[in-house]
Write an enzyme that holds these catalytic residues in place. Structure first.
Site, PDB file in Angstrom:
ATOM      1  N   LYS A   1       0.834  -5.622  -3.302  1.00 53.37           N
ATOM      2  CA  LYS A   1       0.573  -4.588  -4.317  1.00 53.37           C
ATOM      3  C   LYS A   1       0.747  -5.139  -5.730  1.00 53.37           C
ATOM      4  O   LYS A   1      -0.094  -4.924  -6.590  1.00 53.37           O
ATOM      5  CB  LYS A   1       1.499  -3.383  -4.104  1.00 53.37           C
ATOM      6  CG  LYS A   1       1.317  -2.690  -2.775  1.00 53.37           C
ATOM      7  CD  LYS A   1       2.251  -1.509  -2.594  1.00 53.37           C
ATOM      8  CE  LYS A   1       3.714  -1.848  -2.650  1.00 53.37           C
ATOM      9  NZ  LYS A   1       4.223  -2.642  -1.517  1.00 53.37           N
TER      10      LYS A   1
ATOM     11  N   ARG B   1       7.276   7.167  -3.322  1.00 52.95           N
ATOM     12  CA  ARG B   1       7.787   6.598  -2.070  1.00 52.95           C
ATOM     13  C   ARG B   1       8.020   7.669  -1.013  1.00 52.95           C
ATOM     14  O   ARG B   1       8.211   7.344   0.147  1.00 52.95           O
ATOM     15  CB  ARG B   1       9.106   5.862  -2.312  1.00 52.95           C
ATOM     16  CG  ARG B   1       8.962   4.589  -3.091  1.00 52.95           C
ATOM     17  CD  ARG B   1      10.300   3.864  -3.163  1.00 52.95           C
ATOM     18  NE  ARG B   1      10.257   2.777  -4.112  1.00 52.95           N
ATOM     19  CZ  ARG B   1      10.042   1.511  -3.797  1.00 52.95           C
ATOM     20  NH1 ARG B   1       9.837   1.193  -2.541  1.00 52.95           N
ATOM     21  NH2 ARG B   1      10.022   0.586  -4.716  1.00 52.95           N
TER      22      ARG B   1
ATOM     23  N   ARG C   1       6.686 -17.057   1.042  1.00 51.65           N
ATOM     24  CA  ARG C   1       6.879 -16.829  -0.399  1.00 51.65           C
ATOM     25  C   ARG C   1       8.240 -17.374  -0.825  1.00 51.65           C
ATOM     26  O   ARG C   1       8.358 -18.034  -1.865  1.00 51.65           O
ATOM     27  CB  ARG C   1       6.756 -15.333  -0.707  1.00 51.65           C
ATOM     28  CG  ARG C   1       6.936 -14.995  -2.176  1.00 51.65           C
ATOM     29  CD  ARG C   1       6.565 -13.567  -2.482  1.00 51.65           C
ATOM     30  NE  ARG C   1       7.595 -12.629  -2.063  1.00 51.65           N
ATOM     31  CZ  ARG C   1       7.500 -11.309  -2.191  1.00 51.65           C
ATOM     32  NH1 ARG C   1       6.401 -10.773  -2.706  1.00 51.65           N
ATOM     33  NH2 ARG C   1       8.471 -10.524  -1.811  1.00 51.65           N
TER      34      ARG C   1
ATOM     35  N   ARG D   1      13.580 -14.619  -3.961  1.00 53.83           N
ATOM     36  CA  ARG D   1      14.149 -13.294  -4.204  1.00 53.83           C
ATOM     37  C   ARG D   1      15.239 -13.040  -3.170  1.00 53.83           C
ATOM     38  O   ARG D   1      15.119 -13.463  -2.017  1.00 53.83           O
ATOM     39  CB  ARG D   1      13.068 -12.219  -4.089  1.00 53.83           C
ATOM     40  CG  ARG D   1      12.101 -12.225  -5.258  1.00 53.83           C
ATOM     41  CD  ARG D   1      10.943 -11.274  -5.109  1.00 53.83           C
ATOM     42  NE  ARG D   1      11.250 -10.012  -4.454  1.00 53.83           N
ATOM     43  CZ  ARG D   1      10.402  -8.998  -4.365  1.00 53.83           C
ATOM     44  NH1 ARG D   1       9.192  -9.107  -4.871  1.00 53.83           N
ATOM     45  NH2 ARG D   1      10.735  -7.887  -3.748  1.00 53.83           N
TER      46      ARG D   1
ATOM     47  N   ARG E   1      13.808  -3.154   4.824  1.00 56.79           N
ATOM     48  CA  ARG E   1      12.859  -2.572   3.878  1.00 56.79           C
ATOM     49  C   ARG E   1      11.667  -1.947   4.594  1.00 56.79           C
ATOM     50  O   ARG E   1      11.172  -0.888   4.203  1.00 56.79           O
ATOM     51  CB  ARG E   1      12.393  -3.641   2.876  1.00 56.79           C
ATOM     52  CG  ARG E   1      13.516  -4.074   1.927  1.00 56.79           C
ATOM     53  CD  ARG E   1      13.201  -5.347   1.171  1.00 56.79           C
ATOM     54  NE  ARG E   1      12.029  -5.236   0.345  1.00 56.79           N
ATOM     55  CZ  ARG E   1      11.294  -6.287  -0.029  1.00 56.79           C
ATOM     56  NH1 ARG E   1      11.600  -7.503   0.367  1.00 56.79           N
ATOM     57  NH2 ARG E   1      10.256  -6.114  -0.802  1.00 56.79           N
TER      58      ARG E   1
END
Length: 191
Positions: free
Chosen positions: A13, A87, A126, A138, A149
């Site tokens: 996104k 959300r 990533r 991250r 998540r």
């Protein structure tokens, strides 16, 4: 044009929103970015956000809607991309009410469809690429955090797929394609 990019964490996104900002002069409204910006702004809203975040609590929907309201009152450029919001179903209703109040509309909701196993692989890649480039991954770019998540996404956010489908606003694209192919599919959805 006002759009929502909908999909699980790691679906791309943010990457696609950046392309839309660059090519269509749209404004990306990322709730995470807005909260961090508000926290350091020194405004009354920012002080509220800072106090809540510093206490380790979740920022209320009312505050997030307030931040979005502030953004909608500014320069609209090529329209807004809602990234990370809504959300939940109550947030979707609140956004619809806010857009109506401001004389705006939601033009399309783009669901970025992904396969969970490929998504986990994408997130791990990533993280590895960030480390290989001399940076840091991250904190939540690991398999266990992603599973947590994803569970939150399926419980809270996935019901929005049916919500926006029923309203005739949902378009789905394959979020696992190459970046340029996904961009082309999104461009088709917007035309």
């Amino acid at each position: 044009m006002n759009i929502i990019l909908l999909g699980p964490p790691g679906a791309g996104k943010g990457t696609q929103a950046a392309k839309l900002v660059e090519e269509r002069n749209m404004i990306q409204l990322s709730t995470g970015d807005m909260l961090r910006e508000a926290k350091t702004s020194g405004t009354e809203m920012g002080k509220k956000v800072a106090a809540i975040m510093d206490a380790g609590e979740l920022v209320t929907d009312e505050i997030v809607i307030g931040l979005i309201r502030e953004k909608l009152e500014g320069d609209k450029k090529g329209g807004f991309i809602f990234d990370g919001f809504p959300r939940t179903l109550p947030q979707a209703d609140a956004l619809a009410d806010l857009l109506y109040e401001k004389g705006e509309s939601l033009d399309v909701v783009i669901e970025m469809q992904v396969n969970d196993e490929v998504l986990v692989e994408r997130i791990l890649n990533r993280a590895a690429e960030a480390v290989a480039a001399g940076g840091e991954a991250r904190a939540d770019d690991n398999a266990e955090s992603l599973k947590v998540r994803l569970m939150a996404y399926y419980k809270q956010t996935a019901p929005l797929i049916g919500y926006y489908y029923a309203k005739g606003q949902l378009t789905s694209v394959d979020g696992l394609g190459e970046i340029e192919a996904v961009k082309a599919d999104i461009a088709k959805a917007l035309s």
